[in-house]
Design a protein around this motif. Structure first.
Motif, PDB file in Angstrom:
ATOM      1  N   PHE A   4       0.816  -1.309  -0.030  1.00 13.75           N
ATOM      2  CA  PHE A   4       0.023  -0.131  -0.018  1.00 13.75           C
ATOM      3  C   PHE A   4       0.963   1.297   0.159  1.00 13.75           C
ATOM      4  CE2 PHE A   4      -2.145  -3.295   2.355  1.00 13.75           C
ATOM      5  CZ  PHE A   4      -3.814  -3.283   1.633  1.00 13.75           C
ATOM      6  N   SER A   5       0.617   2.248  -0.776  1.00 14.46           N
ATOM      7  CA  SER A   5       1.281   3.370  -0.801  1.00 14.46           C
ATOM      8  C   SER A   5       0.561   4.348   0.615  1.00 14.46           C
ATOM      9  CB  SER A   5       1.110   4.216  -2.068  1.00 14.46           C
ATOM     10  OG  SER A   5      -0.325   4.766  -2.064  1.00 14.46           O
ATOM     11  N   VAL A   6       1.312   5.257   0.810  1.00 11.02           N
ATOM     12  CA  VAL A   6       0.622   6.200   1.988  1.00 11.02           C
ATOM     13  C   VAL A   6      -0.617   6.561   1.423  1.00 11.02           C
ATOM     14  CG1 VAL A   6       1.006   8.271   3.420  1.00 11.02           C
ATOM     15  CG2 VAL A   6       2.893   6.605   3.034  1.00 11.02           C
ATOM     16  N   ARG A   7      -0.750   7.055   0.330  1.00  7.16           N
ATOM     17  CA  ARG A   7      -2.057   7.812  -0.174  1.00  7.16           C
ATOM     18  C   ARG A   7      -3.093   6.529  -0.254  1.00  7.16           C
ATOM     19  NH1 ARG A   7      -0.754  10.897  -5.649  1.00  7.16           N
ATOM     20  NH2 ARG A   7      -0.091  12.364  -3.953  1.00  7.16           N
ATOM     21  N   LEU A  27       3.110  -4.182   3.281  1.00  4.78           N
ATOM     22  CA  LEU A  27       4.220  -3.169   3.331  1.00  4.78           C
ATOM     23  C   LEU A  27       3.655  -1.784   2.955  1.00  4.78           C
ATOM     24  CD1 LEU A  27       7.438  -2.661   3.120  1.00  4.78           C
ATOM     25  CD2 LEU A  27       7.150  -3.192   0.594  1.00  4.78           C
ATOM     26  N   VAL A  28       4.171  -0.805   3.523  1.00  3.01           N
ATOM     27  CA  VAL A  28       3.418   0.622   2.964  1.00  3.01           C
ATOM     28  C   VAL A  28       4.633   1.323   2.666  1.00  3.01           C
ATOM     29  CG1 VAL A  28       2.491   2.882   4.246  1.00  3.01           C
ATOM     30  CG2 VAL A  28       1.789   0.386   5.082  1.00  3.01           C
ATOM     31  N   THR A  29       4.365   1.903   1.433  1.00  2.63           N
ATOM     32  CA  THR A  29       5.401   2.472   0.745  1.00  2.63           C
ATOM     33  C   THR A  29       5.053   4.425   0.641  1.00  2.63           C
ATOM     34  OG1 THR A  29       4.504   2.288  -1.336  1.00  2.63           O
ATOM     35  CG2 THR A  29       6.121   0.856  -0.706  1.00  2.63           C
ATOM     36  N   GLN A  33       8.826   3.809  -1.952  1.00  7.32           N
ATOM     37  CA  GLN A  33      10.149   3.420  -1.164  1.00  7.32           C
ATOM     38  C   GLN A  33       9.572   2.806   0.203  1.00  7.32           C
ATOM     39  OE1 GLN A  33      13.411   3.544  -1.802  1.00  7.32           O
ATOM     40  NE2 GLN A  33      12.784   4.082  -3.718  1.00  7.32           N
ATOM     41  N   PRO A  34       9.966   1.906   0.534  1.00  8.83           N
ATOM     42  CA  PRO A  34       9.396   1.106   1.816  1.00  8.83           C
ATOM     43  C   PRO A  34       9.400   1.918   2.927  1.00  8.83           C
ATOM     44  CG  PRO A  34      10.894  -0.474   0.516  1.00  8.83           C
ATOM     45  CD  PRO A  34      11.001   1.009  -0.035  1.00  8.83           C
ATOM     46  N   VAL A  35       8.334   2.328   3.710  1.00  7.71           N
ATOM     47  CA  VAL A  35       8.499   3.166   4.777  1.00  7.71           C
ATOM     48  C   VAL A  35       8.152   2.347   6.324  1.00  7.71           C
ATOM     49  CG1 VAL A  35       7.056   5.093   6.148  1.00  7.71           C
ATOM     50  CG2 VAL A  35       7.332   5.063   3.514  1.00  7.71           C
TER      51      VAL A  35
END
Length: 107
Positions: A4-7, A27-29, A33-35
């Motif tokens: 998932f992206s932050v958005r 995984l949140v990016t 980029q992985p966050v």
């Protein structure tokens, strides 16, 4: 493992929670980029600790090899394989065609 992206999280928080309830990592990016890695809070996590539980999950999902998972778990390969066996997790993953190919040698 879902990514998932932050958005995406604004609209798909429920999907992230559903993955966690199913025991799946996410995984949140941010900007590709992985966050952070969302790790489900499970009995396995409590009993084994973070590194072994994470290693087992990544191995089961096919993301890590046995060797990489054992290294992440901080265990020798043989001990990690034994732990997987005690948990009922197979360390041999042959397809039917691979098994048939191997059996040809015994004919």
């Amino acid at each position: 493992m879902d990514t998932f992206s932050v958005r995406d999280l604004r609209e798909h928080t429920g999907d992230l929670i559903q993955d966690a309830e199913q025991g799946k990592l996410s995984l949140v990016t941010k900007r590709g980029q992985p966050v952070f890695l969302a790790v489900p809070f499970t009995e396995e996590l409590i009993e084994l600790g973070l590194r072994p539980a994470l290693a087992i999950s990544l191995y089961k999902e096919g993301i890590f090899t046995l060797a990489k998972a054992a290294k992440l778990a901080g265990q020798p390969l043989a001990a990690f394989i034994q732990k997987l066996g005690k948990l009922g997790i197979s360390t041999i993953n042959y397809t039917i065609s691979e098994v048939n190919e191997e059996l040809k040698d015994f004919e």
